[in-house]
Design a protein around this motif. Structure first.
Motif, PDB file in Angstrom:
ATOM      1  N   GLU A   6       5.206  10.643  18.776  1.00 17.85           N
ATOM      2  CA  GLU A   6       4.245  10.596  17.683  1.00 17.85           C
ATOM      3  C   GLU A   6       3.001  11.450  17.917  1.00 17.85           C
ATOM      4  OE1 GLU A   6       5.407   6.199  15.870  1.00 17.85           O
ATOM      5  OE2 GLU A   6       3.466   6.461  16.853  1.00 17.85           O
ATOM      6  N   ASN A   7       2.563  11.605  19.180  1.00 22.41           N
ATOM      7  CA  ASN A   7       1.349  12.419  19.380  1.00 22.41           C
ATOM      8  C   ASN A   7       1.556  13.630  20.280  1.00 22.41           C
ATOM      9  OD1 ASN A   7       1.317  11.447  22.013  1.00 22.41           O
ATOM     10  ND2 ASN A   7      -0.644  10.388  21.848  1.00 22.41           N
ATOM     11  N   GLY A   8       2.781  13.848  20.779  1.00 23.96           N
ATOM     12  CA  GLY A   8       3.074  15.068  21.525  1.00 23.96           C
ATOM     13  C   GLY A   8       2.665  15.066  22.978  1.00 23.96           C
TER      14      GLY A   8
ATOM     15  N   SER B  58      -1.515  16.689  15.855  1.00 20.01           N
ATOM     16  CA  SER B  58      -1.165  16.891  14.450  1.00 20.01           C
ATOM     17  C   SER B  58      -1.469  18.334  14.065  1.00 20.01           C
ATOM     18  CB  SER B  58      -1.942  15.937  13.539  1.00 20.01           C
ATOM     19  OG  SER B  58      -3.315  16.291  13.490  1.00 20.01           O
ATOM     20  N   PHE B  59      -0.787  18.795  13.037  1.00 19.67           N
ATOM     21  CA  PHE B  59      -1.017  20.157  12.551  1.00 19.67           C
ATOM     22  C   PHE B  59      -2.423  20.286  11.969  1.00 19.67           C
ATOM     23  CE2 PHE B  59       3.500  19.685  12.821  1.00 19.67           C
ATOM     24  CZ  PHE B  59       3.958  20.926  13.218  1.00 19.67           C
ATOM     25  N   GLN B  60      -2.897  19.234  11.324  1.00 26.12           N
ATOM     26  CA  GLN B  60      -4.249  19.249  10.768  1.00 26.12           C
ATOM     27  C   GLN B  60      -5.290  19.406  11.867  1.00 26.12           C
ATOM     28  OE1 GLN B  60      -5.232  15.637   8.704  1.00 26.12           O
ATOM     29  NE2 GLN B  60      -7.186  16.402   7.942  1.00 26.12           N
TER      30      GLN B  60
ATOM     31  N   GLY C  71       0.810  -1.210   0.000  1.00 31.01           N
ATOM     32  CA  GLY C  71       0.000   0.000   0.000  1.00 31.01           C
ATOM     33  C   GLY C  71       0.840   1.255   0.000  1.00 31.01           C
ATOM     34  N   GLN C  72       0.162   2.392   0.041  1.00 32.97           N
ATOM     35  CA  GLN C  72       0.841   3.685   0.009  1.00 32.97           C
ATOM     36  C   GLN C  72       1.535   3.948   1.344  1.00 32.97           C
ATOM     37  OE1 GLN C  72       1.010   5.711  -2.693  1.00 32.97           O
ATOM     38  NE2 GLN C  72       2.339   7.103  -1.571  1.00 32.97           N
ATOM     39  N   PRO C  73       2.853   4.160   1.360  1.00 34.66           N
ATOM     40  CA  PRO C  73       3.508   4.529   2.621  1.00 34.66           C
ATOM     41  C   PRO C  73       3.122   5.939   3.037  1.00 34.66           C
ATOM     42  CG  PRO C  73       5.078   4.618   0.813  1.00 34.66           C
ATOM     43  CD  PRO C  73       3.804   4.073   0.243  1.00 34.66           C
ATOM     44  N   PHE C  74       3.301   6.234   4.311  1.00 38.61           N
ATOM     45  CA  PHE C  74       2.958   7.557   4.825  1.00 38.61           C
ATOM     46  C   PHE C  74       3.985   7.987   5.857  1.00 38.61           C
ATOM     47  CE2 PHE C  74       0.802   4.334   7.301  1.00 38.61           C
ATOM     48  CZ  PHE C  74       0.963   4.732   8.618  1.00 38.61           C
ATOM     49  N   ARG C  75       3.996   9.285   6.137  1.00 37.31           N
ATOM     50  CA  ARG C  75       4.981   9.837   7.072  1.00 37.31           C
ATOM     51  C   ARG C  75       4.417   9.929   8.480  1.00 37.31           C
ATOM     52  NH1 ARG C  75       7.117  15.257   6.387  1.00 37.31           N
ATOM     53  NH2 ARG C  75       4.979  15.797   5.871  1.00 37.31           N
ATOM     54  N   SER C  76       5.245   9.619   9.450  1.00 39.79           N
ATOM     55  CA  SER C  76       4.951   9.936  10.845  1.00 39.79           C
ATOM     56  C   SER C  76       5.656  11.247  11.167  1.00 39.79           C
ATOM     57  CB  SER C  76       5.460   8.824  11.767  1.00 39.79           C
ATOM     58  OG  SER C  76       5.489   9.267  13.114  1.00 39.79           O
ATOM     59  N   VAL C  77       4.865  12.230  11.640  1.00 38.50           N
ATOM     60  CA  VAL C  77       5.404  13.572  11.883  1.00 38.50           C
ATOM     61  C   VAL C  77       5.392  13.868  13.376  1.00 38.50           C
ATOM     62  CG1 VAL C  77       5.081  16.043  11.455  1.00 38.50           C
ATOM     63  CG2 VAL C  77       4.649  14.379   9.628  1.00 38.50           C
ATOM     64  N   ASN C  78       6.501  14.385  13.880  1.00 41.45           N
ATOM     65  CA  ASN C  78       6.592  14.807  15.275  1.00 41.45           C
ATOM     66  C   ASN C  78       5.855  16.135  15.426  1.00 41.45           C
ATOM     67  OD1 ASN C  78       7.389  15.867  17.781  1.00 41.45           O
ATOM     68  ND2 ASN C  78       9.364  14.827  17.695  1.00 41.45           N
ATOM     69  N   PRO C  79       4.739  16.163  16.172  1.00 45.97           N
ATOM     70  CA  PRO C  79       3.955  17.404  16.239  1.00 45.97           C
ATOM     71  C   PRO C  79       4.621  18.510  17.043  1.00 45.97           C
ATOM     72  CG  PRO C  79       3.047  15.788  17.745  1.00 45.97           C
ATOM     73  CD  PRO C  79       4.115  15.084  16.970  1.00 45.97           C
TER      74      PRO C  79
END
Length: 482
Positions: A91-93, A326-328, A17-25
């Motif tokens: 991962e979630n701050g 997350s920023f979103q 499947g499509q890989p995705f990024r884990s972002v440090n919030p």
């Protein structure tokens, strides 16, 4: 950049499947890329889980043997406690102190259900003839568990532990925001001796991975914690497939202060109840109802308290609130606060990003107090899932109960008064699955948890949480004269 692979039948797998990024919030930096599970990956995983669930190696385990496995998982979690806590906070701050506490709580969930394995049995039922009748409880087989990003350590433990205690195989689909804690838990389960295929993790998006998982014909039960809109879609799928689902969904919990309350204790609870975890909690006390005679005092004291909440980096020991996960999601919170302004609300504190230049690259948002709105305002009716508290006055009990229950949700409620008679009277009238009196956010693995109305279906935790993952079977043994 490293690629995090998911876990199927004891092996790390790179999905198609499509890989995705884990972002440090907290920083906006990429932690790593995570592999996504495709439709074919989901099908392969479910088949292996179904085979493992029906294997004699798993089905023939005695209760004390299954209990031993759960105890070893708890031991493994505690031996990797810091790794688990750091992973969640990265991962979630979430501030690191809270993540560390959640590791201990998650391990305790496994120990509780280990004890349940050895102490909870079936029942002999009264017969109406020459037979012996009994009720036994059987696993469903393959359970799909879809988990949220706010507290994956505890949410995943609350699904994996009872599902295993009940004799199922489980496939975790964690949030894309927090994909790694589930993988670490699967590794710990494997090291504890859980047979391959019994604990699996599929990472990916809800549309590509989650939807395929819950639709698979060999998935026989679904457990979901998350937003109400997604929960309703899962319930529709479960209904079409005629399989059970457990849904722990959103909340818009009322937190109530009567004029005779111990204000210092009440305000401590109000503060923690909405601002701990940056307000990203299903039971967050996001609507504060204050008896009108003490409204001004409560507002003044809350304003002073909120100014002193330290918003900072998750690994700073002085931080009491980290970033939004997350920023979103921060943008979603900002839109809610903007709507409050548009509807005439007064922002008494916060309502913006911090001015601190050291935090400007992260998804930080200040703890926010809003007043001057009616209960019909958007921020009073919809779940914000952030550090935003709306303050509403009430005059008497009937007025309070009407306002508190004027919501689609019914997850939790807190109320403060030394008058036990009044407290019990109001508690019984509030539409909520959990009511706290002179305390807030006290949770026990031994006590069932769930919601009324749009806050969900079923109950996790407690012995009800074990039965959630089992189906009853009636057995009649003839030729018995009793």
């Amino acid at each position: 950049m490293s690629l995090i692979k998911f876990m199927v039948a004891g092996e790390r797998v790179e999905g198609a499947g499509q890989p995705f990024r884990s972002v440090n919030p907290a920083t906006g930096e990429t932690n790593y890329e995570v592999s996504g599970a495709s439709k074919a990956d989901v099908a392969s995983c479910v088949e292996m889980a179904a085979t493992a669930a029906t294997s004699l190696q798993w089905r023939n385990l005695k209760p004390h043997q299954r209990a031993s496995l759960l105890h070893r998982i708890a031991d493994g979690m505690m031996s990797r406690a810091e790794d688990l806590a750091i992973t969640q906070s990265r991962e979630n701050g979430k501030v690191i102190a809270e993540s560390r506490k959640q590791v201990s709580n998650a391990a305790a969930v496994f120990r509780y259900y280990a004890a349940a394995c050895e102490t909870v049995g079936g029942e002999l039922t009264p017969s109406r003839g020459d037979y012996l009748s009994m009720t036994t409880y059987e696993p469903y087989g393959v359970v799909a568990a879809v988990t949220p990003w706010n507290s994956p350590l505890t949410m995943e433990a609350q699904k994996v532990a009872p599902a295993l205690a009940a004799g199922n195989a489980i496939i975790l689909k964690p949030s894309e925001v927090t994909p790694t804690v589930a993988i670490l838990l699967a590794e710990i389960a494997q090291a504890a001796g859980v047979p391959a295929g019994i604990v699996n993790v599929l990472t990916g998006t809800g549309r590509e991975t989650g939807l395929e998982l819950i639709r698979h014909p060999k998935v026989r039960m679904i457990s979901f914690t998350g937003g109400t809109a997604t929960g309703k879609l899962i319930a529709q799928t479960a209904a079409e497939r005629l399989i059970p689902c457990a849904l722990e969904l959103g909340g818009k919990s009322p937190h109530i202060i009567f004029a005779d309350a111990d204000l210092e204790a009440a305000l401590d609870a109000v503060q923690d109840g909405i601002f701990e975890g940056s307000g990203q909690s299903c039971v967050a006390g996001s609507r504060l109802f204050v008896q009108r005679s003490i409204l001004d005092e409560v507002i003044a004291r809350l304003q002073d308290r909120v100014k002193r909440i330290q918003v900072g980096m998750p690994f700073d020991p002085d931080s009491r609130m980290g970033p939004i996960a997350s920023f979103q999601h921060r943008e979603t919170i900002e839109r809610f606060v903007a709507s409050a302004r548009d509807e005439g609300g007064e922002i008494l504190a916060g309502g913006k990003r911090p001015d601190d230049r050291e935090l400007e690259k992260g998804a930080f948002y200040l703890p926010t107090l809003i007043t001057g709105l009616s209960g019909g305002a958007r921020v009073c009716r919809e779940e914000i899932f952030g550090p935003v508290l709306v303050i509403l006055p009430f005059d008497h009990e009937d007025d309070l109960v009407a306002q508190a229950n004027d919501t689609d949700y019914g997850l939790a409620c807190g109320l403060w008064t030394p008058d036990v008679t009044r407290a019990m009277r109001v508690a019984r009238q509030i539409d909520a699955g959990t009511v706290w009196i002179n305390t807030y956010k006290q949770l026990s693995v031994s006590t069932p948890f769930g919601g009324f109305k749009s806050s969900g279906l079923g109950r996790e935790k407690g012995l009800a949480g074990l039965r959630l993952y089992q189906q009853s079977k009636s057995i009649y043994l003839g030729g018995m004269s009793i």
